[in-house]
Write a protein that holds these residues in place. Structure first.
Motif, mmCIF file in Angstrom:
data_model
loop_
_atom_site.group_PDB
_atom_site.id
_atom_site.type_symbol
_atom_site.label_atom_id
_atom_site.label_comp_id
_atom_site.label_asym_id
_atom_site.label_seq_id
_atom_site.Cartn_x
_atom_site.Cartn_y
_atom_site.Cartn_z
ATOM 1 N N TYR A 59 -0.383 -2.360 0.762
ATOM 2 C CA TYR A 59 0.411 -3.554 0.480
ATOM 3 C C TYR A 59 0.435 -3.917 -0.991
ATOM 4 C CZ TYR A 59 -0.110 -3.739 5.452
ATOM 5 O OH TYR A 59 -0.090 -3.394 6.767
ATOM 6 N N MET A 99 1.913 -4.023 -4.348
ATOM 7 C CA MET A 99 3.297 -3.779 -4.733
ATOM 8 C C MET A 99 3.453 -3.658 -6.237
ATOM 9 S SD MET A 99 4.838 -7.419 -3.664
ATOM 10 C CE MET A 99 4.432 -8.927 -4.516
ATOM 11 N N ASN A 100 2.325 -3.493 -6.938
ATOM 12 C CA ASN A 100 2.384 -3.199 -8.360
ATOM 13 C C ASN A 100 2.994 -4.334 -9.170
ATOM 14 O OD1 ASN A 100 1.925 -1.453 -10.545
ATOM 15 N ND2 ASN A 100 4.049 -0.761 -10.526
ATOM 16 N N CYS A 101 2.738 -5.580 -8.788
ATOM 17 C CA CYS A 101 3.300 -6.689 -9.578
ATOM 18 C C CYS A 101 2.365 -7.082 -10.706
ATOM 19 C CB CYS A 101 3.591 -7.896 -8.684
ATOM 20 S SG CYS A 101 2.132 -8.682 -7.974
ATOM 21 N N LEU A 120 2.198 4.622 -5.209
ATOM 22 C CA LEU A 120 0.931 3.956 -4.922
ATOM 23 C C LEU A 120 0.428 3.191 -6.130
ATOM 24 C CD1 LEU A 120 -1.251 6.422 -2.834
ATOM 25 C CD2 LEU A 120 -0.432 4.153 -2.160
ATOM 26 N N ASN A 159 0.906 -10.650 -1.808
ATOM 27 C CA ASN A 159 1.156 -9.807 -0.627
ATOM 28 C C ASN A 159 -0.124 -9.499 0.155
ATOM 29 O OD1 ASN A 159 3.310 -8.674 0.803
ATOM 30 N ND2 ASN A 159 2.831 -6.614 0.068
#
Lengths: 151, 502
Positions: free
Chosen positions: A10, A12-14, A54, A139
């Motif tokens: 989960y 999301m690379n924010c 990923l 997330n």
């Protein structure tokens, strides 16, 4: 002990965990002051490692037998015997970066604060109920929980 | 493509540099490459032409530094040649293609729900407080036969009724058109709330069979993912004839969206386009439809009610009558506001009729023919609130399907770019970098909350009318009054004008 665990499915690379970490470790605890006045951009103690698609947030694992504590030449890095949190007594750090070299997770980075050396590492937001990275993850890719060894 | 576009960008990304902390969350989250970062100059900038106004960057920005503006129309004001027409013409002049779009009809056609008002009790009949007194929202879907003889009781070809705890179900959205995460969110929420979700025409992924008891399993013209195990696992089987957003045309899921798991679920080769023909090639008449209905019933030993979903078109009442007589247990009707993952713009915006008129016409026709009890009527297509649901039920529906509202609950901002597969919200995409943005735990909670909120409101509205069961509202058009409707509309809807007494 309760630790921060990442759920890569989960993430999301924010990188908002990094932002929240920086604000939580700023003097002002204010987003704009932390970035614009205290110039703390890039000083997050949690780092999102990317191999897209990923990504995963990596921070100190607060090892049972921490190499950073064993290697610290000035006695600045300690493991709190009660909580198990590994943290740096910043006034004692001399900036030799043995902790940076010794960390098997790459979870410590060299940094500085007011001209003095400071290892940038997660202290699990010692004074808060929940680390800022976990509280602010949009997330639920980071959780703060007790897990059995090996789990 | 010409190097010079004749149209300026539709949107403008405004960044407040006083607020921006350059954390780059916007750059990482933009699904359409509108947000850019120049590392050499440590500068953030936007390519406005790429922006679709999905609001992902605005929502994720921790500093609140972003605003998306609609650019002024690139033309003199012209009531006939609207901006939309101009942009479409220019796009087609550049590409020569069919205009594609996503989500539902966004044109300013009348919405009859907005011209219908509900009744409430005053003095002469008591209203009911749903917080103090029991209120029944459970709805049973399926065929109710006429008073039965003993022999008919033992009739093994009668399918069971299916209870749902609220008259709201999730409409068909296939795995493939939406991400596994979005699909799982719907499945989990449906199970938790005691209602049904719909597999769309893409089959049911293996790992979600634990939710199959709350699934309407669709059989569409492409027959994707249909096998005996799938049919027997679901709670209801639905034959999809048409879809409100694109009546009369089939579906086309591009090969890029057919990833390995989607291919496995659909039982087609990876990377091939999934083409659903416009008609079922074995259904050219009501008699053909009857054959498929009973084929499916035989395949499931008459344990699953069969639904037939059609789009609301001009002759919908007569078609519905035929469907009821063909042995369907449920008729689902999708109005012209119904959404889609991809449809030709002209079809979406210009084909079909409003769901309000379709419900009224079908309910009326089935009543007149004395076969209303044989089927449940499910309405779909653009339900925006619990009030729309109550009005639809008062017009004659048994339950409604929601899909756009469910997606909005999951984060959708109606940018209408579902067909690109680039959804920034992780919904209409198979890209693992994007789909992981939607954590099904959070998604299911949000959907559950939506159902809970709407159900509460429905109870309040029922209570106000002095009704304690949703069954008592069905087709009870005396609880509706029209405002600003002409005589034909009032007659078709079967309601009186506001101000007229009982």
């Amino acid at each position: 002990m309760k630790k921060v665990y990442a759920r890569p499915a989960y993430c999301m690379n924010c990188h908002l965990c990094e932002v929240n970490c920086i604000v939580a470790h700023s003097r002002s605890r204010d987003l704009f002051r932390a970035y614009k006045r205290e110039n703390l951009r890039g000083t997050a103690r949690v780092i999102v490692e990317e191999r897209l698609p990923l990504s995963v947030a990596v921070q100190c694992r607060h090892c049972d037998d921490p190499r950073c504590v064993a290697g610290c030449i000035s006695g600045a890095m300690v493991k709190d015997p009660e909580t198990g949190i590994v943290y740096c007594q910043e006034d004692k750090c001399v900036g030799c970066w043995t902790c940076v070299a010794g960390c098997p997770y790459g979870a410590i980075r060299p940094g500085e604060k007011n001209g003095r050396p400071v290892p940038l590492k997660c202290d699990l937001c010692r004074e808060a109920d929940e680390p800022a990275c976990v509280a602010g993850c949009p997330n639920r890719a980071l959780v703060f929980e007790e897990r059995r060894a090996g789990a | 493509m010409p190097t010079l576009s004749l149209m300026p960008p539709e949107f403008r990304v405004a960044r407040d540099d006083n607020k921006c902390i350059k954390c780059l969350a916007c750059v990482r989250q933009c699904g359409f490459d509108a947000q850019q970062y120049d590392a050499e100059d440590d500068r953030l900038y936007a390519i406005d032409a790429n922006c679709v106004n999905c609001q992902r960057c605005v929502s994720i920005c921790p500093a609140g530094a972003l605003t998306i503006y609609k650019n002024p129309p690139p033309m003199r004001p012209n009531a006939h040649w609207t901006e939309g027409h101009l942009r479409n013409i220019v796009k087609q002049a550049e590409t020569g293609g069919v205009l594609l779009t996503g989500m539902g009809n966004d044109q300013p056609f009348p919405t009859y729900f907005d011209r219908l008002l509900l009744n409430a009790s005053q003095v002469t009949n008591p209203s009911i407080d749903p917080l103090r007194e029991p209120m029944e929202l459970r709805t049973y879907l399926g065929s109710r036969v006429e008073p039965v003889t003993l022999e008919e009781c033992r009739d093994k070809t009668r399918t069971p009724l299916v209870p749902i705890e609220t008259p709201i179900m999730f409409s068909a959205m296939s795995y493939g058109s939406i991400s596994h995460e979005a699909f799982a969110s719907l499945a989990r929420a449906a199970k938790a709330f005691g209602t049904l979700f719909n597999t769309g025409e893409g089959g049911l992924p293996e790992d979600l069979y634990e939710y199959a008891d709350h699934a309407v399993v669709q059989v569409a013209s492409g027959r994707f993912g249909v096998h005996a195990g799938y049919l027997n696992a679901g709670r209801v089987i639905e034959i999809k004839i048409g879809q409100g957003a694109k009546p009369g045309i089939g579906g086309h899921l591009p090969g890029e969206k057919i990833t390995a798991p989607v291919a496995e679920t659909r039982m087609i080769p990876e990377g091939t386009d999934a083409l659903s023909p416009a008609p079922h090639h074995d259904i050219y008449s009501i008699e053909d439809l009857k054959q498929l209905i009973f084929t499916l019933k035989e395949a499931t030993r008459y344990q699953k009610p069969v639904s037939v979903k059609i789009s609301a078109v001009h002759n919908v009442a007569a078609i519905a009558s035929g469907i009821a007589r063909a042995g369907a247990d449920i008729i689902a009707i999708d109005g012209f506001r119904g959404g889609t993952g991809a449809a030709p713009t002209m079809i979406r915006d210009h084909v079909g009729i409003p769901i309000e008129l379709a419900i009224a016409a079908v309910d009326q026709r089935l009543r007149e023919e004395g076969i209303r009890n044989r089927v449940s009527l499910v309405a779909a297509g653009g339900f925006r609130s619990s009030a729309d649901v109550v009005k639809a039920i008062a017009l004659g529906a048994d339950a409604v399907y929601i899909a756009t509202a469910a997606l909005i609950a999951l984060g959708c901002h109606l940018c209408q770019k579902c067909y690109t597969g680039k959804c920034s919200w992780g919904i209409a995409t198979q890209d693992p970098y994007r789909s992981r943005r939607l954590n099904p735990e959070i998604g299911a909670e949000r959907l559950y909350n939506l159902l809970r909120g709407w159900s509460h409101e429905i109870k309040e509205m029922l209570g106000g009318m002095g009704i304690n069961s949703i069954e008592s509202l069905r087709g009870n058009r005396l609880h509706l009054r029209g405002v600003g409707l002409n005589e034909v509309e009032l007659k078709l809807l079967g309601v009186k004008h506001a101000g007229e007494a009982m």
